[in-house]
Structure formats: C-alpha cells, structure tokens
Design a protein around this motif. Structure first.
Motif, PDB file in Angstrom:
ATOM      1  N   LEU B  67      50.379  32.963  69.327  1.00  0.00           N
ATOM      2  CA  LEU B  67      48.961  32.597  69.268  1.00  0.00           C
ATOM      3  C   LEU B  67      48.158  33.639  68.486  1.00  0.00           C
ATOM      4  O   LEU B  67      47.354  33.299  67.610  1.00  0.00           O
ATOM      5  CB  LEU B  67      48.422  32.477  70.704  1.00  0.00           C
ATOM      6  CG  LEU B  67      46.922  32.248  70.853  1.00  0.00           C
ATOM      7  CD1 LEU B  67      46.554  30.871  70.330  1.00  0.00           C
ATOM      8  CD2 LEU B  67      46.505  32.378  72.308  1.00  0.00           C
ATOM      9  N   ILE B  68      48.395  34.914  68.780  1.00  0.00           N
ATOM     10  CA  ILE B  68      47.636  35.972  68.087  1.00  0.00           C
ATOM     11  C   ILE B  68      47.988  35.991  66.594  1.00  0.00           C
ATOM     12  O   ILE B  68      47.105  36.084  65.744  1.00  0.00           O
ATOM     13  CB  ILE B  68      47.926  37.346  68.738  1.00  0.00           C
ATOM     14  CG1 ILE B  68      47.321  37.378  70.146  1.00  0.00           C
ATOM     15  CG2 ILE B  68      47.352  38.482  67.903  1.00  0.00           C
ATOM     16  CD1 ILE B  68      47.781  38.532  70.990  1.00  0.00           C
ATOM     17  N   VAL B  71      46.124  33.156  64.994  1.00  0.00           N
ATOM     18  CA  VAL B  71      44.697  33.432  64.829  1.00  0.00           C
ATOM     19  C   VAL B  71      44.481  34.423  63.688  1.00  0.00           C
ATOM     20  O   VAL B  71      43.575  34.264  62.874  1.00  0.00           O
ATOM     21  CB  VAL B  71      44.092  33.963  66.155  1.00  0.00           C
ATOM     22  CG1 VAL B  71      42.695  34.522  65.926  1.00  0.00           C
ATOM     23  CG2 VAL B  71      44.071  32.859  67.196  1.00  0.00           C
ATOM     24  N   ASP B  75      42.716  32.021  61.115  1.00  0.00           N
ATOM     25  CA  ASP B  75      41.302  32.089  61.475  1.00  0.00           C
ATOM     26  C   ASP B  75      40.641  33.187  60.656  1.00  0.00           C
ATOM     27  O   ASP B  75      41.324  34.037  60.084  1.00  0.00           O
ATOM     28  CB  ASP B  75      41.197  32.410  62.973  1.00  0.00           C
ATOM     29  CG  ASP B  75      39.858  31.936  63.523  1.00  0.00           C
ATOM     30  OD1 ASP B  75      39.025  31.475  62.714  1.00  0.00           O
ATOM     31  OD2 ASP B  75      39.660  32.021  64.741  1.00  0.00           O
TER      32      ASP B  75
ATOM     33  N   LEU C  12      41.147  28.886  70.362  1.00  0.00           N
ATOM     34  CA  LEU C  12      42.319  29.749  70.173  1.00  0.00           C
ATOM     35  C   LEU C  12      41.880  31.189  69.943  1.00  0.00           C
ATOM     36  O   LEU C  12      42.472  32.125  70.468  1.00  0.00           O
ATOM     37  CB  LEU C  12      43.144  29.267  68.978  1.00  0.00           C
ATOM     38  CG  LEU C  12      43.867  27.933  69.137  1.00  0.00           C
ATOM     39  CD1 LEU C  12      44.581  27.558  67.840  1.00  0.00           C
ATOM     40  CD2 LEU C  12      44.872  27.989  70.281  1.00  0.00           C
ATOM     41  N   ARG C  13      40.815  31.337  69.136  1.00  0.00           N
ATOM     42  CA  ARG C  13      40.344  32.677  68.824  1.00  0.00           C
ATOM     43  C   ARG C  13      39.895  33.384  70.105  1.00  0.00           C
ATOM     44  O   ARG C  13      40.244  34.544  70.340  1.00  0.00           O
ATOM     45  CB  ARG C  13      39.172  32.603  67.841  1.00  0.00           C
ATOM     46  CG  ARG C  13      38.690  33.966  67.387  1.00  0.00           C
ATOM     47  CD  ARG C  13      37.335  33.901  66.738  1.00  0.00           C
ATOM     48  NE  ARG C  13      37.298  32.947  65.633  1.00  0.00           N
ATOM     49  CZ  ARG C  13      36.173  32.591  65.016  1.00  0.00           C
ATOM     50  NH1 ARG C  13      35.011  33.092  65.378  1.00  0.00           N
ATOM     51  NH2 ARG C  13      36.196  31.722  64.026  1.00  0.00           N
ATOM     52  N   VAL C  15      40.793  32.820  73.226  1.00  0.00           N
ATOM     53  CA  VAL C  15      41.935  33.143  74.091  1.00  0.00           C
ATOM     54  C   VAL C  15      42.647  34.384  73.568  1.00  0.00           C
ATOM     55  O   VAL C  15      42.940  35.326  74.325  1.00  0.00           O
ATOM     56  CB  VAL C  15      42.918  31.949  74.166  1.00  0.00           C
ATOM     57  CG1 VAL C  15      44.168  32.353  74.944  1.00  0.00           C
ATOM     58  CG2 VAL C  15      42.243  30.758  74.833  1.00  0.00           C
ATOM     59  N   ALA C  16      42.911  34.436  72.253  1.00  0.00           N
ATOM     60  CA  ALA C  16      43.630  35.565  71.670  1.00  0.00           C
ATOM     61  C   ALA C  16      42.843  36.860  71.851  1.00  0.00           C
ATOM     62  O   ALA C  16      43.385  37.891  72.257  1.00  0.00           O
ATOM     63  CB  ALA C  16      43.892  35.312  70.188  1.00  0.00           C
ATOM     64  N   LEU C  17      41.537  36.798  71.566  1.00  0.00           N
ATOM     65  CA  LEU C  17      40.729  38.015  71.662  1.00  0.00           C
ATOM     66  C   LEU C  17      40.579  38.467  73.111  1.00  0.00           C
ATOM     67  O   LEU C  17      40.589  39.666  73.402  1.00  0.00           O
ATOM     68  CB  LEU C  17      39.358  37.798  71.007  1.00  0.00           C
ATOM     69  CG  LEU C  17      39.397  37.607  69.484  1.00  0.00           C
ATOM     70  CD1 LEU C  17      37.991  37.470  68.914  1.00  0.00           C
ATOM     71  CD2 LEU C  17      40.132  38.760  68.806  1.00  0.00           C
ATOM     72  N   TYR C  19      42.786  38.068  75.483  1.00  0.00           N
ATOM     73  CA  TYR C  19      44.058  38.690  75.853  1.00  0.00           C
ATOM     74  C   TYR C  19      44.111  40.125  75.353  1.00  0.00           C
ATOM     75  O   TYR C  19      44.442  41.055  76.091  1.00  0.00           O
ATOM     76  CB  TYR C  19      45.197  37.866  75.253  1.00  0.00           C
ATOM     77  CG  TYR C  19      46.592  38.357  75.581  1.00  0.00           C
ATOM     78  CD1 TYR C  19      47.174  38.059  76.818  1.00  0.00           C
ATOM     79  CD2 TYR C  19      47.331  39.084  74.656  1.00  0.00           C
ATOM     80  CE1 TYR C  19      48.459  38.493  77.111  1.00  0.00           C
ATOM     81  CE2 TYR C  19      48.613  39.513  74.943  1.00  0.00           C
ATOM     82  CZ  TYR C  19      49.182  39.215  76.167  1.00  0.00           C
ATOM     83  OH  TYR C  19      50.453  39.636  76.464  1.00  0.00           O
ATOM     84  N   LEU C  20      43.725  40.315  74.072  1.00  0.00           N
ATOM     85  CA  LEU C  20      43.744  41.664  73.494  1.00  0.00           C
ATOM     86  C   LEU C  20      42.726  42.576  74.182  1.00  0.00           C
ATOM     87  O   LEU C  20      42.984  43.756  74.400  1.00  0.00           O
ATOM     88  CB  LEU C  20      43.451  41.598  71.995  1.00  0.00           C
ATOM     89  CG  LEU C  20      44.543  40.956  71.148  1.00  0.00           C
ATOM     90  CD1 LEU C  20      44.103  40.840  69.691  1.00  0.00           C
ATOM     91  CD2 LEU C  20      45.823  41.773  71.247  1.00  0.00           C
TER      92      LEU C  20
END
Lengths: 321, 254, 269
Positions: B67-68, B71, B75, C12-13, C15-17, C19-20
C-alpha cells in the motif's frame, strides 16, 4: 613498425577462436582484418594488443618478441568499438591520459593535446565530458587518445560499428586521410567488406579461426583464393555449378563460342543497374547489366538468351544439365 | 589467485569458522541434548513466539508495504519526498533507539492511550518498525517500471478497477512482494535490539528467541544458546534459499 | 484508472500516512519533544557525562575500523567477483550475503565461541597477549560481520555495468593495475562506494545486539552509545537515555539525507 603473428592459437573452452594463425603486417600499412562475426578477427587484434594471451604462438612488433609483454608495455594504440571513453574525465583529460601516465611535462602535454584535438577536429570540445559528444565525436576522441602516446601501431576493433551509416562513411574517409598524414602502421577489424575495400590497402580475410587469404583489395576481389573469399567480398551467382560474379556474365541474343542457352524470368531496374533473373535448365541465377545493355538486347520476361562467363572463352564450355 | 585466497581467508575467520563453532557447540553433547535445549519449555515458547510474531509481521508488511509503495508511486501530495525519505529511517535508526521511541509512545501512561509495553502486541509493533522498508523498497521499483498500458487494456476489456488490480497488477507485483516479505520475515526472526525494551522479556510471554539466546549466554549456558541459535540460522537460511529459488524462477519466466 | 477517482486515492493515502505516523513519526517525534521539553541545557549536561563521552569515543573507534575494513574488503571482493573467474566464485558470492540472515545475538555468540578465552583460536591469541572478546577487537569484528555485504552489494553492480573496456583502454595507454584502479575504476564507482560506506556507517553506529554480547558491557571501557541508552533506561536515568537516543537519531537523520542524495536513481540524473 611491422607486426608479425606466428602460429597463434587461442581457445575459449571448446571453441577454437584462432587455429595456428600466421600473419605479417608491413610497416606503415593500413590493413583490414575482415571476416564474419565470431570468426576470430577481434581475438587476433586483442592478442596483438596484449589484452588476451594466446594459448600458443608468437607476436612480434617491430621485430621484437611481445608475446608475454603486458598491454601496458606494448605501446600500441587501441580503439574500441564502443569508444571506452573515460566518462568521468573531460575530452582533454581523456586525450592527455597516456601522457600523464608517462609523466610528461605539463606544457608538453598541453601542446600535444591541442595538436591532437585539432587533428581530430575537436578543438572546441576539449572541456566537455564524453557524454556531451556524439558517437562520431567520441570515436575521434578515442583515436586522438590512442595517438597521443605515439604508439608503434594503431589497432582499431570495429571502430565504426556503433555509428550510423552516414557518420560511418565520413569517418572512413577521414581515417584514410589521417593515415596518409601520420603513417603509423594501422590494423582495423571489420565485418563490412565495403568498408575494408574502401579504406584498407591490404586485407586479411579471417574465417573460422583461420586466415583464408591476404592481399590488396583488387587482388582479393579479382583472384579470390576460394569460394568463401569470393562470396564474402562481393556479389556472386552460380553458373554450371561454378561461382561467378553477376557482372562478369556476358549476355548474347545469338549462340556464340562457349555460351549456354538461358531464359529471362524477371527484370528489376535499380537505377543505372538492371538485375536480370534467368534460368539455365533447372538452375536459377542472376546477371547484372547496365541499363543500356538491357535495352540493347530488348530483354523481357521469357526472352531466350545465351550466357557466357567473362574470360571463360578459352575454357571448355559449361556442362549443360 | 592471491586476492581470492585472501578474501576467502578473511570470510572464513570472520563468518564461517565462528558460525561453524555455533553449530558444533549445539551438537557437541549429542542430538538428545540439542533436542532438550530447543524443546525446553522456555526455549520452545520463545521460538514459537518469534515464528508466530514474524509470520504476522510478514503478513502486515504484505498489505501495508504494498500500500505504501503504491501511494508513493501513484499518488502525489505535498511532502511526498519527506515521506519517501522517512521509509529508510528504520535502517538508519539504531534498533535500541527504535525500541525506546516505541516505548515512549506505547509504554505505561501512553499519551495516545494505547499501552503495548510488555505485551506480545508490543513485540509485533517493534518488529513492524524495523521491517518497514523491506516490502516498500522491493515493490516500489517494480511499480515505477510497471507497464500501465496493461491496466488500461484490462479496463478497455471491461474489467472493473478491483478486478484489474487483482488479475493484472497483483500477479506482476507478486515476485517483488514475496521477495520483500521473505527479507522482512528473516529480519524479524533474528531481531533483538528493538524488542528488548518494549517487550520486558517476560519468559513464556514476550521473550523472543534472540533475547532467550542472550539470556543463555549471560548465564554461561552456551550450549543451550547455540542450540536455539542453530534453529534460527536454519530457519533464516531456508527462507533466503527459498527466496533465491523464487527469484531465479521469476527471472526465467520474465 | 491512472488518475483514479479522487476519493479512493485519498483513502489509500490517509491509511498509508496514518500507518507511518503511528509507527515512525509519532514515536520518534515524541522522544525528540520529551528530550528538549526543558531546553537544551539538561541534554548537554547528560551528554557531557564522562561515561557517555567515553561511549561516544568507543562507538567512534568501532565505526571507524568497521568502515575502513569493510571498504577495503567490499571493494576488493566486488572487483574479484565481477572482474575475475576462479573456482568457488559463486560460493564466495553466496557467503558474502550470509551475515544478513544471522541474528546479531548469534553473531556475538559465534565470535565468543571462536575467539573467547576458552576457544582454540581465542586461547592461542590470549597466550600472545591479544584479547578479542570483552575488548575492542571483538567489537570491531562483530560490527564488521553484521555490515559485511553492504559495500560489496552497492559496488559490484556498478562495476558490472561500467564494463572492463575503460580499464583495458587505460592499460593500452600504459597505465599499470594500480594506476588504472586509482584513475579509472575508483572514480567510476565513487557514488556507489559512498552509498555503501554510508550504509555501513549507519549500521556500525547503531549496532546493539552483537556488540552487547561481545563487549561484556564494561562501563568506561567497552560501552558504546547504544549500550548506554539501554543501561541508563533500565536504571531509570531517562534523561541520559533520551539524550543519547536523540543524538543517535540525529545522526540517523543526517545519514538519511545523505542516502537520499546518493541513491542510484538520483545520481544518474
């Protein structure tokens, strides 16, 4: 300086790249090593330079044994197909490299580099990096770099192979003229027979690891030692089971001494030349005529003609099938 | 050849002889002693926890790593370059510091109200921290080189976005995802520093295999330590050899 | 689909951010904030503690020797693997990667079993007055072990890519092996080498497990900065543990910036 290779053999695993090859290249000549890819010509050049070691045989340059000498001490100029430009050094530093290694005084290096850059027409490009040059310019830089150390001999491995057709043609003429100016013994490898005939004054034909023939271009073209050399150096066709050059076939409308009857199948006009496909019995071959000859004979598909190989008059007529 | 000899000698003195000494020590007292050492309740519990936690960590990395990477490639937003650089932080940050910062946020009196100190969840989070870059960094280049026309072709043939992802994109990412996951798993299996502080090293509960080995060395039971170490070595080697075979297979197919 | 509906992309962005943020940014940020909560003074006091200063010195010494040894070994082995063919070449290549699969604690154990007082090699060295374990040589060996492949794996692909022709051209121009290496090979691999060295340095400064085992954790003797962090934290000296952590993290951030400047796709631009 002359180069002499005696009984040179080189294997890579099971593959025999050179099989007992002996060649002599006279001082001041411009020699082409010509042959198909994988025939061993590049290997011979690299062995002369010391970049490969022969399994057996001997290399002499200017009469001195060089067989076991490392490349550093042979003082040969080597030019690679893909230039091998030192990417991190400017054009000037590339050309100066060999002189700097030899610890020549700074002003002498500068003078010599300027002179060489002029010789290869790169005087305005001295401060550029190789990546800022075109392929042709890079190859001229590589030549200047090799010439800078005043090598005993110049060795060029497919020097124009990576260039496009137009630049290739220009560089060929230029190499010819350069050789007339500097007169250093030069050997270049090529698989292009036109290039070899155009540039070299001596050609060594190498195939399957053996030397097929050595001689000036005309001699090789007109008096090839075997079928391989004949077909490699120019167009060939087959009459009565024998190789002939298509432009060496005479065409008659009536039978003559030593002619064989044939029938025209097709005519293709390629500008000034006319390519005539014919059959003799069940044998297919082609004849090269000028436009004037074709018109004079009023040839067309189905025309009956009579063929004779040039200079074949005194020989017995070809067997008819 | 002089250079090859020198390199081999250095490699032998540094890596091969010491590792051979571990395996030698593990079997010195016989197969029975080896088996006893690795099945002793505390050792077995540590090995089980390590393998299960590493497995969970690998799975989470499959999802979040991909996922990361997605992105970062597809993105665009302000500060993306900083996020991009942050991904490598776990490689640059000492593991003991990683454990300390996690304990600061998820320890007793957590400012975000999540207390993971001295729990198995804490172990998993520590392992997630140190393994973060593996999947991201293996999938990212593949996504960058991805032929998006394949995706457009699938769309033009009527596939929905989810179907396109599942049937076209994912199969092409699979070799990279598995490579990254295998590396993350091997790292998690052998991790030590980041778990020391947050796990509290409670036997039967939060003590991982590496910490168990450390404890055995401290109490001078090097044979017991060597036995568990041998198990870790074998697991890591199996994973890496499997990865190598997978990559050869993928290279042949490409 | 490349531009996808905004909503799912945004999802998605986020969720990813998130998590980080939860895994990296908040924990690291919190420690920075807590460290400097009462200003820079207490941090400097904590770092000025003689034992802490000594630990920085030990870490520096270990890192220096590790980088030096792995640079020499890394470049040498990369040249060997790429430019030469010899029996056992594939095995050598495989063994270079082996340290990545070994737990740091196992590295420590392995070195104790080989070079400890009671081991054959260790005993032999001990009799000649050379102490490996619970001393700097062992710590350097441990750190070299865990960072062994980092330089090789950066340099070897670049050597492969540049090919041998530039080096051969230098030979025909009269340059000896050493001159060719210095003037042609080294400049061509310099960015990859720098990248590998920075990775090695990061690993050396941050190594904990292997060093914890072989150093014996002797305060003022073999204690490194990472060992200080753990020891002070366990002894409820949070100020020093945090200050030392922040110092290490600051170095890590600098290294991150350098890594991003040296990354292969950047240097080709």
């Amino acid at each position: 300086m002359s180069i002499r290779a005696t009984g040179v053999t080189k294997r890579f695993g099971d593959f025999v790249a050179l099989d007992d090859v002996s060649v002599e290249i006279p001082t001041g000549s411009l020699t082409a090593l010509l042959g198909p890819s994988g025939g061993g010509k590049s290997t011979l050049l690299r062995i002369i330079a010391g970049l490969e070691q022969p399994d057996s045989g001997r290399i002499e340059i200017a009469g001195e044994d060089h067989t076991t000498l490392p490349p550093q001490r042979r003082n040969v100029g080597f030019v690679f197909q893909h230039y091998a430009a030192f990417k991190h050094l400017s054009v000037r530093r590339n050309v100066a490299f060999g002189l700097e290694i030899r610890k020549r005084p700074k002003d002498e290096v500068k003078r010599r580099v300027d002179e060489l850059l002029r010789l290869v027409h790169l005087e305005q490009f001295g401060d550029r990096l190789p990546s800022q040059l075109s392929g042709g310019q890079r190859q001229r830089m590589a030549l200047a770099r090799a010439l800078a150390v005043e090598p005993k001999v110049m060795l060029l491995d497919e020097p124009f192979g990576a260039l496009d057709a137009k630049v290739r043609k220009e560089l060929r003429d230029w190499l010819r003229r350069l050789h007339d100016e500097v007169h250093v013994t030069t050997v270049f490898v090529t698989h292009d027979q036109e290039e070899a005939m155009d540039v070299a004054d001596e050609i060594v034909v190498i195939n399957n690891g053996v030397v097929e023939q050595v001689g000036p271009p005309d001699e090789l073209y007109d008096r090839p030692a075997n079928d391989f050399v004949m077909s490699f150096l120019g167009p060939v066709t087959r009459l009565g089971g024998k190789l002939v050059r298509p432009h060496d076939l005479e065409v008659f409308s009536e039978p003559d001494t030593g002619t064989v009857p044939a029938t025209v199948v097709r005519l293709v006009r390629l500008g000034f030349e006319v390519k005539v496909d014919v059959v003799v019995g069940d044998e297919e071959l082609w004849v090269q005529l000028t436009r004037g000859e074709a018109d004079r004979l009023a040839l067309g598909p189905g025309s009956p003609i009579h063929l004779r190989a040039l200079g074949a008059v005194s020989r017995p007529p070809a067997r008819a099938h | 050849m002089f250079g090859a000899g020198l390199a081999t000698m250095w490699l032998s003195l540094l890596v091969l002889i010491p590792l051979a000494a571990v395996v030698w020590r593990a079997q010195e007292d016989g197969a029975g002693a080896f088996w006893d050492a690795v099945t002793a309740p505390e050792a077995a519990a540590a090995i089980r926890l390590t393998v299960v936690a590493s497995f969970i960590v690998a799975l989470v990395n499959v999802v979040f790593g991909t996922l990361i990477a997605w992105v970062l490639v597809r993105d665009d937003f302000r500060g993306k370059r900083i996020v991009e650089a942050l991904i490598d932080l776990p490689f640059a940050l000492p593991t003991i510091v990683a454990g300390l910062v996690l304990l600061a946020l998820y320890g007793v009196g957590s400012p975000v109200g999540i207390t993971l100190a001295y729990t198995r969840a804490g172990v998993v989070v520590a392992l997630l921290f140190v393994t973060l870059p593996f999947v991201v960094r293996t999938v990212q280049p593949v996504l960058l080189e991805f032929d998006w026309e394949m995706e457009e072709a699938a769309a033009s043939l009527g596939a929905s976005r989810l179907t396109t992802f599942r049937r076209v994109v994912l199969p092409n990412l699979l070799p990279a995802i598995s490579a990254g996951t295998a590396l993350a798993f091997a790292r998690a299996i052998s991790e030590f520093g980041s778990t020391v502080l947050i796990s509290g090293n409670l036997p039967f509960k939060t003590k991982v295999a590496a910490v168990h080995i450390y404890g055995q060395i401290e109490t001078d039971n090097t044979t017991g330590a060597a036995a568990v170490a041998t198990v870790l070595l074998v697991v890591a080697l199996v994973v890496l050899v499997g990865l190598d075979m997978l990559q050869r297979w993928a290279a042949r197919r490409a | 689909m490349r531009d996808g509906p905004r909503r799912s992309r945004l999802g998605l962005r986020v969720v990813a951010l998130a998590y980080l943020a939860m895994l990296l940014v908040l924990p690291v940020g919190l420690v920075f904030w807590r460290t400097f909560e009462h200003g820079v003074g207490p941090v400097l006091d904590a770092l000025g503690d003689p034992s802490v200063l000594h630990a920085f010195k030990v870490t520096g010494i270990v890192a220096f020797w590790t980088v030096l040894l792995n640079t020499v070994f890394g470049v040498g082995v990369a040249v060997l693997l790429v430019r030469h063919r010899f029996p056992g070449r594939r095995a050598l290549s495989a063994f270079i990667d082996l340290p990545l699969a070994v737990s740091p604690v196992v590295v420590g154990l392995a070195l104790i079993l080989a070079y400890g007082k009671f081991a054959p090699i260790g005993g032999w060295l001990e009799a000649r007055g050379i102490q490996m374990i619970f001393a700097l040589p062992g710590m350097v060996l441990a750190t070299v072990f865990v960072s062994l492949p980092l330089v090789v794996r950066e340099v070897a692909p670049v050597l492969e890519e540049i090919g041998i022709e530039q080096e051969q051209a230098a030979w025909t121009l009269g340059a000896g092996k050493v001159q060719t290496f210095k003037r042609i090979t080294l400049p061509s691999i310099r960015w990859a080498l720098a990248y590998g060295v920075v990775l090695t340095l990061a690993r050396a400064l941050g190594e904990y497990g292997a060093v914890a085992v072989v150093s014996g954790r002797l305060v003022d003797k073999t204690q490194t900065v990472t060992l200080v962090v753990e020891e002070r934290f366990q002894n409820f000296d949070q100020t020093t543990a945090y200050a030392a952590s922040v110092a290490l993290a600051a170095v890590a951030v600098v290294i991150l910036v350098v890594i991003n400047l040296l990354r292969p796709d950047e240097r080709n631009r």
